[in-house]
Design an enzyme around this catalytic site. Sequence first.
Site, PDB file in Angstrom:
ATOM      1  N   HIS A   1     -38.715  24.667  24.490  1.00  0.00           N
ATOM      2  CA  HIS A   1     -39.113  26.567  23.926  1.00  0.00           C
ATOM      3  C   HIS A   1     -38.040  27.942  25.185  1.00  0.00           C
ATOM      4  O   HIS A   1     -38.477  27.077  26.396  1.00  0.00           O
ATOM      5  CB  HIS A   1     -40.382  26.659  23.949  1.00  0.00           C
TER       6      HIS A   1
ATOM      7  N   ARG B   1     -43.318  17.669  15.181  1.00  0.00           N
ATOM      8  CA  ARG B   1     -43.659  18.378  16.766  1.00  0.00           C
ATOM      9  C   ARG B   1     -44.456  19.109  16.514  1.00  0.00           C
ATOM     10  O   ARG B   1     -45.342  20.223  18.005  1.00  0.00           O
ATOM     11  CB  ARG B   1     -42.221  19.542  16.534  1.00  0.00           C
TER      12      ARG B   1
ATOM     13  N   HIS C   1     -40.973  18.455  11.638  1.00  0.00           N
ATOM     14  CA  HIS C   1     -41.348  19.971  12.509  1.00  0.00           C
ATOM     15  C   HIS C   1     -43.004  20.009  12.063  1.00  0.00           C
ATOM     16  O   HIS C   1     -43.157  20.220  13.301  1.00  0.00           O
ATOM     17  CB  HIS C   1     -40.711  21.366  12.157  1.00  0.00           C
TER      18      HIS C   1
ATOM     19  N   TYR D   1     -49.014  28.492  19.232  1.00  0.00           N
ATOM     20  CA  TYR D   1     -49.808  27.116  19.715  1.00  0.00           C
ATOM     21  C   TYR D   1     -51.041  27.777  20.139  1.00  0.00           C
ATOM     22  O   TYR D   1     -52.118  26.101  19.717  1.00  0.00           O
ATOM     23  CB  TYR D   1     -49.485  26.068  19.986  1.00  0.00           C
TER      24      TYR D   1
ATOM     25  N   LYS E   1     -31.478  23.361  21.415  1.00  0.00           N
ATOM     26  CA  LYS E   1     -31.322  23.894  20.657  1.00  0.00           C
ATOM     27  C   LYS E   1     -30.072  24.816  22.083  1.00  0.00           C
ATOM     28  O   LYS E   1     -31.051  25.408  23.078  1.00  0.00           O
ATOM     29  CB  LYS E   1     -32.239  25.198  20.765  1.00  0.00           C
TER      30      LYS E   1
ATOM     31  N   ARG F   1     -37.091  17.331  17.730  1.00  0.00           N
ATOM     32  CA  ARG F   1     -36.532  18.001  16.515  1.00  0.00           C
ATOM     33  C   ARG F   1     -36.087  17.459  15.458  1.00  0.00           C
ATOM     34  O   ARG F   1     -35.157  16.376  16.766  1.00  0.00           O
ATOM     35  CB  ARG F   1     -35.558  19.682  16.731  1.00  0.00           C
TER      36      ARG F   1
END
Length: 323
Positions: A288, A265, A262, A297, A193, A162
């Site tokens: 994630h 990414r 992004h 994806y 995150k 990120r």
Amino acid sequence: MSDGGPDAGQALPEPLPRYLDHLRVERRVAARTLALYTDALTRLARGAAGLNVPLERLQPHHVRLLLAQLHGAGQGPGLSPRSLALQLSAWRGLYRWWGRRGGVALNPVDGIRPPRAGKPLPKALPVDQAVALASHSAQNTDPALAARDHAIVELLYGSGLRVGELVSLDALPSADAAGWVDADDATVHVLGKGHKRRSVPVGSHALQALAAWDLQRVSLAAPGEAALFVSSRGTRLSDSQVRSRLKRLALEAGLPTSVHPHMLRHSFATHLLQSSGDLRAVQELLGHASISTTQIYTQLDFQHLAKVYDAAHPRARRKTGGG
């Protein structure tokens, strides 16, 4: 040829004209809103006529059927979830108004919701465009900025970071560092995150670009600056500076689309999944928390496979000729 219901130039059945007058005169809705409601009520009247059901006897299952018909393709593309929500709002308002005047005992639209809008798929660059961007990023006339930009692109695309994780990297590991690159171990350690740490492999191209940047960084970084990536002023790069730089690099490289961090990414995840098919591994590398986030994806991967199939498989497309 008419389908028996109201059409352009035909008067709407009662009480629709009275309701529209109520919106125009008493509610004083904007002309654009009135036009949208007129269109929605025309669709309702036409649909009810097609079902041979008077408007005052319409039931929830009739409304659901009309909604499905509008959502379906028919003679062309169906209405979007957003447009269907507007139809329902207009219909619901009509029956609420009509019910207050004793015309109907039931509002058949209450509790009915439009289909949920699907989440837009993330945009990923084709492999050749990602490689072209990485190559162009090393061509700045200023050798320090060229080395920096090249390392940024290679790390974003090669490790799927990120932008916040990238700009938080320090040049050297320390107890206070949010993240750093371990060149000996070919790994980048980041704070993602939820303040969750993860380690991601760094490819050979990114390692070479980082080594070249390390030699140039001393000419840009202000004394005592800990950041790995610095601006021409010598201080830590910001998210917005990286975004602006990527957009400019993509334009200079002749890419047909604007590029943001992004997107690199997304490209990392998509190209990795296309090569490996290992969704769990991609989830771990992206950081994630849920596999459901990564599964988007697989849709991109399916689109890629479908294009390959259409282009290569002898049974993919129907013959255009007769016989």
